[in-house]
Structures are given as C-alpha cells and as structure tokens.
Motif scaffolding. Structure first.
Motif, PDB file in Angstrom:
ATOM      1  N   LEU A 181       0.829  -1.195   0.000  1.00  0.00           N
ATOM      2  CA  LEU A 181       0.000   0.000   0.000  1.00  0.00           C
ATOM      3  C   LEU A 181       0.869   1.252   0.000  1.00  0.00           C
ATOM      4  N   GLY A 182       0.679   2.098  -1.001  1.00  0.00           N
ATOM      5  CA  GLY A 182       1.327   3.392  -0.998  1.00  0.00           C
ATOM      6  C   GLY A 182       0.644   4.264   0.043  1.00  0.00           C
ATOM      7  N   HIS A 183       1.389   4.711   1.064  1.00  0.00           N
ATOM      8  CA  HIS A 183       0.694   5.449   2.134  1.00  0.00           C
ATOM      9  C   HIS A 183       0.760   6.958   1.980  1.00  0.00           C
ATOM     10  N   GLY A 184       1.784   7.479   1.292  1.00  0.00           N
ATOM     11  CA  GLY A 184       1.825   8.904   1.024  1.00  0.00           C
ATOM     12  C   GLY A 184       1.840   9.768   2.268  1.00  0.00           C
ATOM     13  N   SER A 185       1.184  10.917   2.187  1.00  0.00           N
ATOM     14  CA  SER A 185       1.164  11.885   3.283  1.00  0.00           C
ATOM     15  C   SER A 185       0.442  11.333   4.503  1.00  0.00           C
ATOM     16  N   PRO A 186       0.933  11.652   5.712  1.00  0.00           N
ATOM     17  CA  PRO A 186       0.201  11.262   6.918  1.00  0.00           C
ATOM     18  C   PRO A 186      -1.235  11.783   6.947  1.00  0.00           C
ATOM     19  N   MET A 187      -1.504  12.873   6.224  1.00  0.00           N
ATOM     20  CA  MET A 187      -2.852  13.438   6.204  1.00  0.00           C
ATOM     21  C   MET A 187      -3.877  12.471   5.632  1.00  0.00           C
ATOM     22  N   ASN A 188      -3.418  11.492   4.859  1.00  0.00           N
ATOM     23  CA  ASN A 188      -4.346  10.469   4.357  1.00  0.00           C
ATOM     24  C   ASN A 188      -4.978   9.688   5.507  1.00  0.00           C
TER      25      ASN A 188
ATOM     26  N   TRP B  98       8.273   0.159  20.446  1.00  0.00           N
ATOM     27  CA  TRP B  98       7.926   0.886  19.231  1.00  0.00           C
ATOM     28  C   TRP B  98       6.430   1.228  19.174  1.00  0.00           C
ATOM     29  N   GLY B  99       5.616   0.361  18.668  1.00  0.00           N
ATOM     30  CA  GLY B  99       4.184   0.636  18.524  1.00  0.00           C
ATOM     31  C   GLY B  99       3.770   0.618  17.072  1.00  0.00           C
ATOM     32  N   LEU B 100       2.818   1.500  16.704  1.00  0.00           N
ATOM     33  CA  LEU B 100       2.325   1.581  15.329  1.00  0.00           C
ATOM     34  C   LEU B 100       2.668   2.958  14.779  1.00  0.00           C
ATOM     35  N   ASP B 101       3.578   3.009  13.810  1.00  0.00           N
ATOM     36  CA  ASP B 101       3.957   4.294  13.234  1.00  0.00           C
ATOM     37  C   ASP B 101       2.968   4.699  12.148  1.00  0.00           C
ATOM     38  N   HIS B 102       3.179   5.885  11.565  1.00  0.00           N
ATOM     39  CA  HIS B 102       2.151   6.389  10.648  1.00  0.00           C
ATOM     40  C   HIS B 102       2.101   5.613   9.336  1.00  0.00           C
ATOM     41  N   GLY B 103       3.155   4.847   9.032  1.00  0.00           N
ATOM     42  CA  GLY B 103       3.068   3.980   7.875  1.00  0.00           C
ATOM     43  C   GLY B 103       2.062   2.862   8.062  1.00  0.00           C
ATOM     44  N   THR B 104       1.708   2.615   9.311  1.00  0.00           N
ATOM     45  CA  THR B 104       0.728   1.576   9.647  1.00  0.00           C
ATOM     46  C   THR B 104      -0.643   2.158   9.972  1.00  0.00           C
ATOM     47  N   TRP B 105      -0.716   3.002  11.001  1.00  0.00           N
ATOM     48  CA  TRP B 105      -2.043   3.377  11.485  1.00  0.00           C
ATOM     49  C   TRP B 105      -2.821   4.286  10.543  1.00  0.00           C
ATOM     50  N   THR B 106      -2.130   5.099   9.729  1.00  0.00           N
ATOM     51  CA  THR B 106      -2.875   5.975   8.820  1.00  0.00           C
ATOM     52  C   THR B 106      -3.670   5.176   7.799  1.00  0.00           C
TER      53      THR B 106
ATOM     54  N   THR C 255       4.520   8.221  -6.129  1.00  0.00           N
ATOM     55  CA  THR C 255       3.347   7.501  -6.626  1.00  0.00           C
ATOM     56  C   THR C 255       2.687   6.763  -5.478  1.00  0.00           C
ATOM     57  N   MET C 256       1.369   6.713  -5.541  1.00  0.00           N
ATOM     58  CA  MET C 256       0.582   5.998  -4.537  1.00  0.00           C
ATOM     59  C   MET C 256       0.233   4.586  -4.980  1.00  0.00           C
ATOM     60  N   THR C 257       0.771   4.168  -6.094  1.00  0.00           N
ATOM     61  CA  THR C 257       0.438   2.881  -6.679  1.00  0.00           C
ATOM     62  C   THR C 257       0.546   1.742  -5.677  1.00  0.00           C
ATOM     63  N   SER C 258      -0.529   0.990  -5.580  1.00  0.00           N
ATOM     64  CA  SER C 258      -0.636  -0.105  -4.625  1.00  0.00           C
ATOM     65  C   SER C 258      -0.996  -1.377  -5.371  1.00  0.00           C
TER      66      SER C 258
END
Length: 277
Positions: free
Chosen positions: A26-33, A122-130, A270-273
């Motif tokens: 999954l392309g995660h892109g900006s945390p704002m997503n 650690w926990g869940l970083d924004h590459g995961t929780w967003t 790119t957000m390509t997933s």
C-alpha cells in the motif's frame, strides 16, 4: 485490550485455512491520508470489505528502520506520531488496536535467517495506522509491525519474508507500507493538489515496476539499482521501496495481481498499490 485468555483463544484459532490471505503493498503517502476522506482512504476502506477479515495484521512499514530485525510484541501498541508540521487533528488521533505477543513469538520462531527481537517500545507508526484505521476503524484486530533491517541487502529482505509464508494460510494479513516512487527532495509542492501530476521519470518507473510485478519477474525489482537512471530518481533511498520486496517475496505464481490507487502525487511520488491473491 485483550486478556491472556483471549490471547490463548487467538493462538488456538491460528489454524490453516482453505483460502490464503492476499498480500498488500500500500502506498501510504502523506500522513494526512490518515484523517482525510479522499480517493486513497476510500480505496482502503473498500479493500477491507473485499478481502477476508484477518485474524491479525502484520505490517512492514517504511518508517521502522532498525539494525537487526524486530517484531512488536506488546499487548497494546502505542500510536506513534512520527512527523511534524501537520494539523493538531492528526496528532490527536489514537488507534488503539491490540497487539499479540503470541503471534509475535510465533513470528520470531518462524524466522531462522536471523535472530528476531521481541520489541516492547515501538508501537504503530504512521506507515501503519494511517492506513489500517481506515480499513478496520473499530481497532478490534491485532496489529503487529515487523521492522526493516536497514543494513541488509534487497535480496536479504526478499528472502527473509519467505519464512513467514505459512502465516498467509493462518489468517494473517501481511502488508507492506511505503511508496514505489518516493523522492521527497524533488516534490513539486506547487503542484501537490494537481490530479495525477508526475514527472516523466516517475511515470516511467511506475510502469516498469508494474510490468515486472505483473509478470512475476522479481529479480530486476530486487536489483533495482541496475534498472536505469530513472530508478535512481525514483528510489534515492530504499526505505519506502523495501516494503514492496517483502510482499513480492511471498507472491505465488498463481496469485492474481490487482493495481489500485495508481496515481502520481507532486511529481515525484506515486501511490500505486497492489493486491496479490
């Protein structure tokens, strides 16, 4: 939060299933997503409806780079806000999905290529929780992260994940979170809101990546530095690219390939997933 009794039940339920879970990059892109209702977040919500409900989610995020390999092993991973300069609303988000120490231990035992550390910090970083908060908003499915040993080769990462192949048969959804094309230094900020705006080299490499993935031709993707000059622009550093190799390492020959969120952003991203299986 899960009790020890529920952990035991979860462990007992990890039996082989007739259908393997799909694999997701999954392309995660900006945390704002993580908080916006847009085409990307809507596709993540729909994705969760289209695939079997997992017993757990194991994420390889571009934002957990370590020396050595580690897996989160706490019962309640914290939500990590590993970014700056964004609205307070993003920092206010908490995603209280449980962890699962039993699955973490099983993951550690399955990997023999290296000693895997059980992480409690650690926990869940924004590459995961967003992403995962859109897929499973009730936060009722255990979520773990597997770190990326940033000191190892692409081939190493591709081979390491193969030792976790049996988790697909046990209801574990394995997700790689990054971006195929990711060059923040070259982002055209003035065109960030322009639909599907991509530089020629970014669009070129996006198509090259998709072609090799569709063909199941992984070696050029592992040896990405030898592809062409555009590859060096697309992947100036491999942090956001490595999660793709973790997913490709588990791809079976008969896994159908489906691309989505296939858009360029800001010229150099790119957000390509891709969903495999």
């Amino acid at each position: 939060m899960m009790t020890m009794g529920s952990f035991k039940n979860f462990r007992d339920e990890l039996e082989e299933q007739d259908v393997k879970m799909p694999l997701l990059f999954l392309g995660h892109g900006s945390p704002m997503n993580g908080i916006e209702d847009n085409a990307f977040s809507q596709s993540w919500k729909q994705l969760a409806k289209d695939i079997p409900t997992p017993k757990a989610v194991l994420v390889v995020s571009a934002h957990w780079l370590t020396r050595g390999t580690h897996v989160t092993a706490m019962t309640a991973p914290k939500t990590i806000h590993d970014f700056g300069g964004f609205p307070q609303a993003l920092f206010d988000v908490q995603y209280p999905a449980p962890g699962d120490p039993v699955l973490a231990e099983n993951t550690r035992k399955l990997i023999t290529k290296t000693e895997v550390g059980l992480d409690h910090e650690w926990g869940l970083d924004h590459g995961t929780w967003t992403i995962i908060r859109h897929m499973y908003p009730e936060a009722n499915i255990p979520v773990l992260q597997l770190s990326i040993d940033y000191y190892k080769s692409p081939q190493y990462h591709y081979e390491l994940i193969q030792e976790l192949a049996e988790l697909r048969k046990k209801g574990v959804l394995i997700v790689g979170s990054g971006n195929m094309v990711h060059n923040l230094r070259m982002v055209a900020w003035e065109h960030l809101q322009k639909e599907s705006y991509g530089f020629d080299w970014a669009i070129e490499m996006n198509e090259v990546f998709k072609k090799h993935i569709s063909d199941g031709n992984h070696q050029p993707l592992i040896n990405y530095e030898n592809l062409n000059k555009s590859a060096k622009l697309a992947i100036p550093t491999p942090d956001h690219y490595y999660p793709l190799l973790y997913i490709l390492g588990l791809q079976d020959k008969n896994d159908p390939v489906h691309f989505f969120n296939d858009k360029a952003v800001g010229g150099s991203l790119t957000m390509t997933s891709v969903k495999l299986g």
